[in-house]
Design an enzyme around this catalytic site. Structure first.
Site, short mmCIF file in Angstrom:
data_model
loop_
_atom_site.label_atom_id
_atom_site.label_comp_id
_atom_site.label_asym_id
_atom_site.label_seq_id
_atom_site.Cartn_x
_atom_site.Cartn_y
_atom_site.Cartn_z
N ARG A 19 -8.20 -9.76 3.38
CA ARG A 19 -7.25 -8.99 4.19
C ARG A 19 -7.59 -7.50 4.14
O ARG A 19 -7.61 -6.81 5.17
CB ARG A 19 -5.83 -9.23 3.68
CG ARG A 19 -4.72 -8.54 4.48
CD ARG A 19 -3.38 -8.83 3.79
NE ARG A 19 -2.22 -8.40 4.56
CZ ARG A 19 -1.62 -7.21 4.43
NH1 ARG A 19 -2.11 -6.32 3.59
NH2 ARG A 19 -0.55 -6.92 5.15
N GLN A 73 0.83 -1.21 0.00
CA GLN A 73 0.00 0.00 0.00
C GLN A 73 0.86 1.26 0.00
O GLN A 73 1.88 1.31 0.68
CB GLN A 73 -0.93 -0.01 1.21
CG GLN A 73 -2.34 -0.38 0.83
CD GLN A 73 -3.29 -0.46 1.99
OE1 GLN A 73 -3.31 -1.45 2.70
NE2 GLN A 73 -4.09 0.56 2.19
N HIS A 82 0.09 -2.79 11.14
CA HIS A 82 1.33 -3.31 11.74
C HIS A 82 1.51 -2.85 13.18
O HIS A 82 2.62 -2.61 13.64
CB HIS A 82 2.55 -2.97 10.87
CG HIS A 82 2.42 -3.48 9.47
ND1 HIS A 82 2.44 -4.83 9.17
CD2 HIS A 82 2.20 -2.84 8.29
CE1 HIS A 82 2.26 -4.99 7.87
NE2 HIS A 82 2.11 -3.79 7.32
N GLN A 86 2.07 -10.74 10.30
CA GLN A 86 2.59 -9.47 9.77
C GLN A 86 1.58 -8.34 9.82
O GLN A 86 1.94 -7.17 9.72
CB GLN A 86 3.20 -9.64 8.37
CG GLN A 86 2.30 -10.26 7.31
CD GLN A 86 1.89 -9.30 6.22
OE1 GLN A 86 1.24 -8.32 6.50
NE2 GLN A 86 2.26 -9.60 4.98
N SER A 95 4.73 -5.94 3.02
CA SER A 95 3.41 -6.04 3.63
C SER A 95 2.44 -6.76 2.69
O SER A 95 2.61 -7.95 2.41
CB SER A 95 2.91 -4.64 4.01
OG SER A 95 1.72 -4.72 4.75
N LEU A 96 1.45 -6.07 2.13
CA LEU A 96 0.53 -6.68 1.16
C LEU A 96 1.29 -7.39 0.03
O LEU A 96 0.88 -8.45 -0.45
CB LEU A 96 -0.37 -5.60 0.56
CG LEU A 96 -0.99 -6.01 -0.78
CD1 LEU A 96 -2.18 -6.89 -0.55
CD2 LEU A 96 -1.31 -4.83 -1.64
#
Length: 312
Positions: A118, A13, A202, A251, A93-94
């Site tokens: 998610r 993102q 996070h 994560q 991340s993603l």
């Protein structure tokens, strides 16, 4: 034929932009097929949102996450058609989901359904317990940890992304994050800023999304990666399916150890780093992490020449 060991990096993102993937889909049938499959699986015109916006809709977490996953998968399809395959993968991340798709841990549709779940879970977690994130620039890791410790008098605030030396993102309660920015500026950071996000990703504030994703991940068919994969939470190689499953859940509330992940890829033999998908965020971080590392980004058809040049 190139003899370089390729590391592929997949963005998360923040890399989204209206128009992403459009030139790839218009010029390449394999990329176009990925976007068409995504629209069919999701039952909505995600491709149109990527290509045409509107931007405020694309920026919503529930849309951003699948949009970035699909755009990276389409870019990967073009690279594969050109005979360019990764020896090692990681995602921010993603982006970890696209990295695992690239490593054949799950198929495209499985990954897309997980990413859709998610995005929804993280958005809902952000609504249920509002928070924010901030980038603290030009400070050492120890300074940031000390700042988080002091700012936590006003609520929860933790390091969320160790992106590169001098670029660390923190996440948590809005008041505590604002205090962290103030303390960072006091400590000499000239460019520490609040980020425009829909939740304290996070950080422990989005724990409810972990519980949702544990259920989703438990039901997803996965197999061991066919190339090396470096996980965000450990910044280490991960090959065991259950470790990968657990890491994907963890994560959401744990720190993305990106700078260490890049160093792990380099230590594992990566000669050239290709950022696959929208934007240039990760290739921009590369030299800040290690000035000896060479990279290129692949987001549009004309980028193929840059990638080929990087491969020598």
């Amino acid at each position: 034929m190139h003899t370089k060991t390729i590391a592929m990096m997949f963005p998360g993102q923040g890399s989204q932009a209206v128009g992403m993937g459009r030139a790839l889909a218009e010029s390449n049938a394999a990329a176009r097929a990925i976007f068409e499959q995504a629209d069919t699986v999701l039952g909505r015109p995600l491709s149109r949102l990527c290509f045409e916006g509107p931007e405020d809709e694309l920026k919503q977490t529930v849309n951003t996450q699948p949009a970035l996953y699909v755009t990276s998968a389409a870019a990967l399809a073009v690279l594969r058609e050109a005979g360019i395959e990764p020896a090692i993968v990681a995602g921010h991340s993603l982006g970890e989901y696209t990295a695992l798709y690239a490593a054949d841990v799950f198929d495209f549709e499985t990954g897309l359904r997980l990413v859709q779940a998610r995005g929804t879970a993280m958005f809902e977690a952000g609504q249920a317990r509002p928070g924010t994130m901030a980038a603290l620039l030009s400070l050492e890791g120890g300074q940031v940890e000390d700042i988080c410790h002091k700012a936590s008098a006003k609520g929860c605030v933790v390091p969320a992304n160790w992106n590169s030396p001098g670029q660390i993102v923190v996440s948590g309660d809005t008041e505590a994050v604002a205090e962290a920015v103030r303390l960072a500026q006091e400590a000499g950071s000239k460019r520490s800023v609040m980020l425009s996000v829909s939740g304290a990703f996070h950080s422990p504030l989005v724990q409810s999304a972990v519980d949702v994703m544990k259920r989703e991940l438990a039901g997803a068919a996965m197999q061991p990666p066919r190339c090396m994969f470096v996980a965000n939470v450990s910044a280490a190689l991960a090959g065991d399916v259950e470790t990968i499953r657990q890491g994907l859940a963890d994560q959401i509330v744990r720190c993305v150890r990106w700078a260490e992940s890049v160093e792990t890829m380099a230590a594992a033999g990566a000669d050239v780093f290709i950022e696959v998908g929208a934007g240039k965020v990760l290739s921009g971080l590369l030299r800040r992490i290690n000035k000896d590392l060479a990279g290129a980004n692949f987001a549009a058809p004309e980028d193929l020449e840059k990638v080929r040049a990087a491969l020598g």
